[in-house]
Design an enzyme around this catalytic site. Structure first.
Site, PDB file in Angstrom:
ATOM      1  N   ASP A   1       0.861  -1.061   0.011  1.00 48.50           N
ATOM      2  CA  ASP A   1       0.045  -0.076  -0.070  1.00 48.50           C
ATOM      3  C   ASP A   1       0.998   1.258   0.045  1.00 48.50           C
ATOM      4  OD1 ASP A   1      -2.217   1.393   0.310  1.00 48.50           O
ATOM      5  OD2 ASP A   1      -1.753   1.725   2.434  1.00 48.50           O
ATOM      6  N   LEU A   2       0.322   2.411  -0.349  1.00 44.81           N
ATOM      7  CA  LEU A   2       1.290   3.604  -0.352  1.00 44.81           C
ATOM      8  C   LEU A   2       1.114   4.511   0.936  1.00 44.81           C
ATOM      9  CD1 LEU A   2       3.256   5.612  -1.974  1.00 44.81           C
ATOM     10  CD2 LEU A   2       0.895   6.614  -2.639  1.00 44.81           C
ATOM     11  N   ASP A   3      -0.114   5.143   1.183  1.00 41.33           N
ATOM     12  CA  ASP A   3      -0.446   5.761   2.345  1.00 41.33           C
ATOM     13  C   ASP A   3      -0.130   5.261   3.671  1.00 41.33           C
ATOM     14  OD1 ASP A   3      -0.704   7.827   0.387  1.00 41.33           O
ATOM     15  OD2 ASP A   3      -3.014   7.798   0.464  1.00 41.33           O
TER      16      ASP A   3
ATOM     17  N   THR B   1       1.214  10.198   4.061  1.00 38.18           N
ATOM     18  CA  THR B   1       0.549  11.218   3.476  1.00 38.18           C
ATOM     19  C   THR B   1      -0.768  11.406   4.131  1.00 38.18           C
ATOM     20  OG1 THR B   1      -0.304   9.685   1.883  1.00 38.18           O
ATOM     21  CG2 THR B   1       1.545  10.983   1.136  1.00 38.18           C
TER      22      THR B   1
ATOM     23  N   LYS C   1      -8.939   5.465   6.259  1.00 33.19           N
ATOM     24  CA  LYS C   1      -7.806   5.053   5.702  1.00 33.19           C
ATOM     25  C   LYS C   1      -8.089   3.840   4.574  1.00 33.19           C
ATOM     26  CE  LYS C   1      -4.382   5.783   9.046  1.00 33.19           C
ATOM     27  NZ  LYS C   1      -3.317   5.143  10.252  1.00 33.19           N
TER      28      LYS C   1
ATOM     29  N   SER D   1      -2.523   0.794  -4.458  1.00 29.98           N
ATOM     30  CA  SER D   1      -3.054   1.822  -3.603  1.00 29.98           C
ATOM     31  C   SER D   1      -4.263   2.286  -4.188  1.00 29.98           C
ATOM     32  CB  SER D   1      -2.035   2.931  -3.636  1.00 29.98           C
ATOM     33  OG  SER D   1      -2.519   3.878  -3.058  1.00 29.98           O
ATOM     34  N   ALA D   2      -5.049   2.650  -3.199  1.00 30.45           N
ATOM     35  CA  ALA D   2      -6.487   3.509  -3.606  1.00 30.45           C
ATOM     36  C   ALA D   2      -6.150   5.211  -4.046  1.00 30.45           C
ATOM     37  CB  ALA D   2      -7.357   4.004  -2.486  1.00 30.45           C
TER      38      ALA D   2
ATOM     39  N   LYS E   1     -10.932  -0.857  -1.347  1.00 34.11           N
ATOM     40  CA  LYS E   1     -10.830  -1.937  -0.498  1.00 34.11           C
ATOM     41  C   LYS E   1     -11.814  -1.835   0.725  1.00 34.11           C
ATOM     42  CE  LYS E   1      -5.882  -0.913  -0.923  1.00 34.11           C
ATOM     43  NZ  LYS E   1      -4.732  -0.348  -0.340  1.00 34.11           N
TER      44      LYS E   1
ATOM     45  N   GLU F   1       0.295  -3.596   4.651  1.00 31.30           N
ATOM     46  CA  GLU F   1      -0.948  -2.856   4.751  1.00 31.30           C
ATOM     47  C   GLU F   1      -1.024  -1.980   6.067  1.00 31.30           C
ATOM     48  OE1 GLU F   1      -3.585  -1.263   3.912  1.00 31.30           O
ATOM     49  OE2 GLU F   1      -3.926  -1.605   1.802  1.00 31.30           O
ATOM     50  N   ASP F   2      -1.720  -0.727   6.100  1.00 29.21           N
ATOM     51  CA  ASP F   2      -1.851  -0.018   7.505  1.00 29.21           C
ATOM     52  C   ASP F   2      -3.096   0.132   7.838  1.00 29.21           C
ATOM     53  OD1 ASP F   2      -1.741   3.550   7.081  1.00 29.21           O
ATOM     54  OD2 ASP F   2      -2.231   1.948   5.610  1.00 29.21           O
TER      55      ASP F   2
END
Length: 218
Positions: A10-12, A18, A46, A115-116, A146, A170-171
């Protein structure tokens, strides 16, 4: 399809933080509408799409809006968010993540982003990490947010890896659920109380030892 492994990020909140910029941009919209929007509320957003995030905020204030109004707020939110990203660089990378990416790359492991975010590519470019990724699937490529597993299923397909051989960092609760639904191996990065559905769990990447990654590869 071989037994090769793949690693999906995932990104954020996983590669970069971010979330704070998303929070500021959403808070600005909420304040305009007279809605109290706290960091706790932000946790609910999130891993959630921009459209769904706006609906959650409007529900907080019991506000009904036309599609035209929603579109205006969505554009404003993204413009505000992008303005925060202008000065972004590799200093925004979360602790330890670069070492994991480097180790995977050095060991010729397939890596993908799932990522979303619709701004994933410019963020990866600004943080000088885009070259680590063999495939990028972001909010421009998927229809379903997600916990729908679409983003991870697409990434695994691009890497030509079986779902059960994919490891997902993932967070968010929604992201962990998406990985689990896809029959992938979920690795939670963050609070154990929140991410208890993850197969593996680490407070952050600095707690991940090289031996753990080696064991997954082998």
């Amino acid at each position: 399809m071989s037994n090769k492994k793949a690693f999906l990020f995932d990104l954020d909140g996983v590669i970069v933080d971010t979330a704070k910029y998303h929070f500021l941009a959403w808070q600005k919209i909420a304040q305009q509408l007279g809605i109290e929007f706290t960091p706790e509320h932000n946790e609910e957003l999130k891993g959630v799409s921009r459209v769904r995030s706006l609906d959650i905020i409007l529900n907080l204030g019991n506000i009904q809006a036309t599609q035209e109004q929603k579109n205006k707020w969505l554009i404003q939110k993204n413009d505000d968010y992008l303005s925060y990203l202008v000065t972004m660089d590799e200093r925004e990378l979360l602790p330890g993540v670069l070492l994991v990416l480097q180790f995977l790359k050095e060991n010729n492991q397939p890596i993908a982003l799932g990522s979303a975010s619709k701004n994933a590519r410019p963020i990866l470019e600004k943080t000088k990490t885009i070259h680590y990724f063999d495939a990028i699937v972001d909010g421009n490529d998927v229809t379903n947010a997600k916990p729908d597993p679409e983003v991870f299923l697409r990434a695994a397909k691009l890497l030509n890896v079986a779902n059960e051989n994919a490891y997902v960092f993932e967070d968010s609760v929604a992201g962990i659920q998406a990985a689990n639904i896809a029959n992938m191996n979920s690795i939670g990065i963050g609070d154990a109380k929140i991410l208890h559905e993850a197969k593996y769990l680490f407070k952050d990447f600095t707690f991940i030892d090289v031996s753990f990654i080696e064991a997954l590869i082998n």
